[in-house]
Write a protein that holds these residues in place. Sequence first.
Motif, PDB file in Angstrom:
ATOM      1  N   SER A  52     -10.089  10.053  -5.010  1.00  0.00           N
ATOM      2  CA  SER A  52      -8.908   9.274  -5.359  1.00  0.00           C
ATOM      3  C   SER A  52      -9.126   7.845  -4.870  1.00  0.00           C
ATOM      4  CB  SER A  52      -7.660   9.866  -4.717  1.00  0.00           C
ATOM      5  OG  SER A  52      -6.567   8.996  -4.894  1.00  0.00           O
ATOM      6  N   THR A  53      -9.366   6.941  -5.804  1.00  0.00           N
ATOM      7  CA  THR A  53      -9.597   5.540  -5.442  1.00  0.00           C
ATOM      8  C   THR A  53      -8.382   4.955  -4.742  1.00  0.00           C
ATOM      9  OG1 THR A  53     -11.086   5.316  -7.333  1.00  0.00           O
ATOM     10  CG2 THR A  53     -10.260   3.293  -6.351  1.00  0.00           C
ATOM     11  N   GLN A  54      -7.204   5.279  -5.243  1.00  0.00           N
ATOM     12  CA  GLN A  54      -5.984   4.746  -4.640  1.00  0.00           C
ATOM     13  C   GLN A  54      -5.831   5.219  -3.201  1.00  0.00           C
ATOM     14  OE1 GLN A  54      -2.369   5.846  -6.632  1.00  0.00           O
ATOM     15  NE2 GLN A  54      -1.090   4.607  -5.294  1.00  0.00           N
ATOM     16  N   LYS A  55      -6.102   6.499  -2.958  1.00  0.00           N
ATOM     17  CA  LYS A  55      -5.997   7.040  -1.600  1.00  0.00           C
ATOM     18  C   LYS A  55      -7.028   6.392  -0.680  1.00  0.00           C
ATOM     19  CE  LYS A  55      -5.730  11.593   0.593  1.00  0.00           C
ATOM     20  NZ  LYS A  55      -5.890  13.039   0.368  1.00  0.00           N
ATOM     21  N   ALA A  56      -8.237   6.185  -1.165  1.00  0.00           N
ATOM     22  CA  ALA A  56      -9.294   5.560  -0.359  1.00  0.00           C
ATOM     23  C   ALA A  56      -8.951   4.107  -0.036  1.00  0.00           C
ATOM     24  CB  ALA A  56     -10.629   5.638  -1.093  1.00  0.00           C
ATOM     25  N   LEU A  57      -8.503   3.360  -1.039  1.00  0.00           N
ATOM     26  CA  LEU A  57      -8.144   1.954  -0.803  1.00  0.00           C
ATOM     27  C   LEU A  57      -6.981   1.842   0.175  1.00  0.00           C
ATOM     28  CD1 LEU A  57      -8.531   0.384  -4.361  1.00  0.00           C
ATOM     29  CD2 LEU A  57     -10.012   0.065  -2.366  1.00  0.00           C
ATOM     30  N   LEU A  58      -6.011   2.719   0.036  1.00  0.00           N
ATOM     31  CA  LEU A  58      -4.868   2.709   0.945  1.00  0.00           C
ATOM     32  C   LEU A  58      -5.323   3.009   2.370  1.00  0.00           C
ATOM     33  CD1 LEU A  58      -1.870   2.209   0.684  1.00  0.00           C
ATOM     34  CD2 LEU A  58      -1.532   4.663   0.424  1.00  0.00           C
ATOM     35  N   PHE A  59      -6.263   3.932   2.524  1.00  0.00           N
ATOM     36  CA  PHE A  59      -6.811   4.238   3.844  1.00  0.00           C
ATOM     37  C   PHE A  59      -7.441   2.994   4.464  1.00  0.00           C
ATOM     38  CE2 PHE A  59     -10.517   5.383   6.418  1.00  0.00           C
ATOM     39  CZ  PHE A  59      -9.906   6.103   7.425  1.00  0.00           C
ATOM     40  N   PHE A  60      -8.251   2.260   3.689  1.00  0.00           N
ATOM     41  CA  PHE A  60      -8.902   1.059   4.213  1.00  0.00           C
ATOM     42  C   PHE A  60      -7.886  -0.033   4.546  1.00  0.00           C
ATOM     43  CE2 PHE A  60     -12.657   2.875   1.943  1.00  0.00           C
ATOM     44  CZ  PHE A  60     -13.412   3.091   3.077  1.00  0.00           C
ATOM     45  N   VAL A  61      -6.850  -0.143   3.747  1.00  0.00           N
ATOM     46  CA  VAL A  61      -5.793  -1.125   4.033  1.00  0.00           C
ATOM     47  C   VAL A  61      -5.106  -0.773   5.353  1.00  0.00           C
ATOM     48  CG1 VAL A  61      -3.524  -1.961   3.280  1.00  0.00           C
ATOM     49  CG2 VAL A  61      -5.407  -1.845   1.650  1.00  0.00           C
ATOM     50  N   TYR A  62      -4.779   0.506   5.546  1.00  0.00           N
ATOM     51  CA  TYR A  62      -4.128   0.927   6.787  1.00  0.00           C
ATOM     52  C   TYR A  62      -5.028   0.703   7.999  1.00  0.00           C
ATOM     53  CZ  TYR A  62      -0.401   3.182   4.103  1.00  0.00           C
ATOM     54  OH  TYR A  62       0.652   3.440   3.274  1.00  0.00           O
ATOM     55  N   CYS A  63      -6.325   0.956   7.834  1.00  0.00           N
ATOM     56  CA  CYS A  63      -7.268   0.702   8.933  1.00  0.00           C
ATOM     57  C   CYS A  63      -7.309  -0.784   9.273  1.00  0.00           C
ATOM     58  CB  CYS A  63      -8.670   1.192   8.562  1.00  0.00           C
ATOM     59  SG  CYS A  63      -8.799   2.978   8.485  1.00  0.00           S
ATOM     60  N   ALA A  64      -7.336  -1.619   8.245  1.00  0.00           N
ATOM     61  CA  ALA A  64      -7.346  -3.064   8.464  1.00  0.00           C
ATOM     62  C   ALA A  64      -6.063  -3.514   9.162  1.00  0.00           C
ATOM     63  CB  ALA A  64      -7.524  -3.799   7.136  1.00  0.00           C
ATOM     64  N   VAL A  65      -4.932  -2.950   8.754  1.00  0.00           N
ATOM     65  CA  VAL A  65      -3.658  -3.293   9.386  1.00  0.00           C
ATOM     66  C   VAL A  65      -3.685  -2.909  10.860  1.00  0.00           C
ATOM     67  CG1 VAL A  65      -1.197  -2.693   9.465  1.00  0.00           C
ATOM     68  CG2 VAL A  65      -2.280  -3.239   7.281  1.00  0.00           C
ATOM     69  N   PHE A  66      -4.203  -1.718  11.174  1.00  0.00           N
ATOM     70  CA  PHE A  66      -4.296  -1.297  12.572  1.00  0.00           C
ATOM     71  C   PHE A  66      -5.158  -2.263  13.372  1.00  0.00           C
ATOM     72  CE2 PHE A  66      -6.574   0.715  16.021  1.00  0.00           C
ATOM     73  CZ  PHE A  66      -5.526   1.214  16.775  1.00  0.00           C
ATOM     74  N   LEU A  67      -6.326  -2.623  12.838  1.00  0.00           N
ATOM     75  CA  LEU A  67      -7.227  -3.523  13.553  1.00  0.00           C
ATOM     76  C   LEU A  67      -6.603  -4.903  13.749  1.00  0.00           C
ATOM     77  CD1 LEU A  67     -10.615  -2.495  11.905  1.00  0.00           C
ATOM     78  CD2 LEU A  67      -9.780  -1.882  14.185  1.00  0.00           C
ATOM     79  N   VAL A  68      -5.893  -5.386  12.742  1.00  0.00           N
ATOM     80  CA  VAL A  68      -5.221  -6.683  12.855  1.00  0.00           C
ATOM     81  C   VAL A  68      -4.119  -6.617  13.907  1.00  0.00           C
ATOM     82  CG1 VAL A  68      -3.700  -8.304  11.635  1.00  0.00           C
ATOM     83  CG2 VAL A  68      -5.816  -7.516  10.547  1.00  0.00           C
ATOM     84  N   ILE A  69      -3.353  -5.528  13.921  1.00  0.00           N
ATOM     85  CA  ILE A  69      -2.292  -5.380  14.925  1.00  0.00           C
ATOM     86  C   ILE A  69      -2.886  -5.344  16.325  1.00  0.00           C
ATOM     87  CG2 ILE A  69      -0.582  -3.758  15.854  1.00  0.00           C
ATOM     88  CD1 ILE A  69       0.148  -3.107  12.940  1.00  0.00           C
ATOM     89  N   ALA A  70      -3.965  -4.583  16.512  1.00  0.00           N
ATOM     90  CA  ALA A  70      -4.597  -4.494  17.834  1.00  0.00           C
ATOM     91  C   ALA A  70      -5.142  -5.855  18.259  1.00  0.00           C
ATOM     92  CB  ALA A  70      -5.713  -3.449  17.813  1.00  0.00           C
ATOM     93  N   CYS A  71      -5.801  -6.547  17.355  1.00  0.00           N
ATOM     94  CA  CYS A  71      -6.340  -7.875  17.687  1.00  0.00           C
ATOM     95  C   CYS A  71      -5.220  -8.873  17.967  1.00  0.00           C
ATOM     96  CB  CYS A  71      -7.237  -8.383  16.556  1.00  0.00           C
ATOM     97  SG  CYS A  71      -8.783  -7.482  16.388  1.00  0.00           S
ATOM     98  N   ALA A  72      -4.170  -8.827  17.148  1.00  0.00           N
ATOM     99  CA  ALA A  72      -3.047  -9.743  17.345  1.00  0.00           C
ATOM    100  C   ALA A  72      -2.355  -9.475  18.684  1.00  0.00           C
ATOM    101  CB  ALA A  72      -2.049  -9.610  16.199  1.00  0.00           C
ATOM    102  N   ALA A  73      -2.180  -8.205  19.029  1.00  0.00           N
ATOM    103  CA  ALA A  73      -1.556  -7.868  20.317  1.00  0.00           C
ATOM    104  C   ALA A  73      -2.390  -8.415  21.466  1.00  0.00           C
ATOM    105  CB  ALA A  73      -1.395  -6.353  20.441  1.00  0.00           C
ATOM    106  N   PHE A  74      -3.708  -8.289  21.362  1.00  0.00           N
ATOM    107  CA  PHE A  74      -4.571  -8.805  22.420  1.00  0.00           C
ATOM    108  C   PHE A  74      -4.495 -10.332  22.494  1.00  0.00           C
ATOM    109  CE2 PHE A  74      -8.608 -10.701  23.711  1.00  0.00           C
ATOM    110  CZ  PHE A  74      -8.646 -10.259  25.020  1.00  0.00           C
TER     111      PHE A  74
END
Length: 161
Positions: A52-74
């Motif tokens: 499922s391309t949509q499911k895979a892309l959504l997974f990568f978007v969520y991972c990017a959001v997590f990494l951005v949140i962690a970096c922004a918090a730091f």
Amino acid sequence: MNDLKTITVYAVGAIATLLAPIQNFMYAMLLLFSINFIVGLVAAYVHEEGWSTQKALLFFVYCAVFLVIACAAFIIGHLMGEHEQSIAVVKILCYIAVYIFGTNVFRNLRNIVTKGSPWYKLFDLCYYVLSVKFIERFNFIKDWQAQKKENHNTILDKDDN
């Protein structure tokens, strides 16, 4: 054009230097996300769900959001002069991610292998330890689970009326 390249290299270098204290956390999260993606993909094929391309892309978007949140918090904590506390916040975010994605990985691994096999028992035990025993170290996760269960029961009670 050369000036733009130089500015870009300096900016990326400055950000990488700023994020150096949490570099290992980010590598660990990328590894965890990769394992989760691969195991989830294998589980989908075993259960004949397919790609499922949509499911895979959504997974990568969520991972990017997590990494951005962690970096922004730091970065925010660092700029506020709370360097050690900002690392602690990132560490807590990473532990929460390990809990959530780790349980997902072991649940998928358990569903991939033959039920009753030694591998199933191993993954089932790991799933149990991570989903039940791991949270005992972190009261806030246990409280969150209890609140989610209570909210779910409250919603079910309202639906019955």
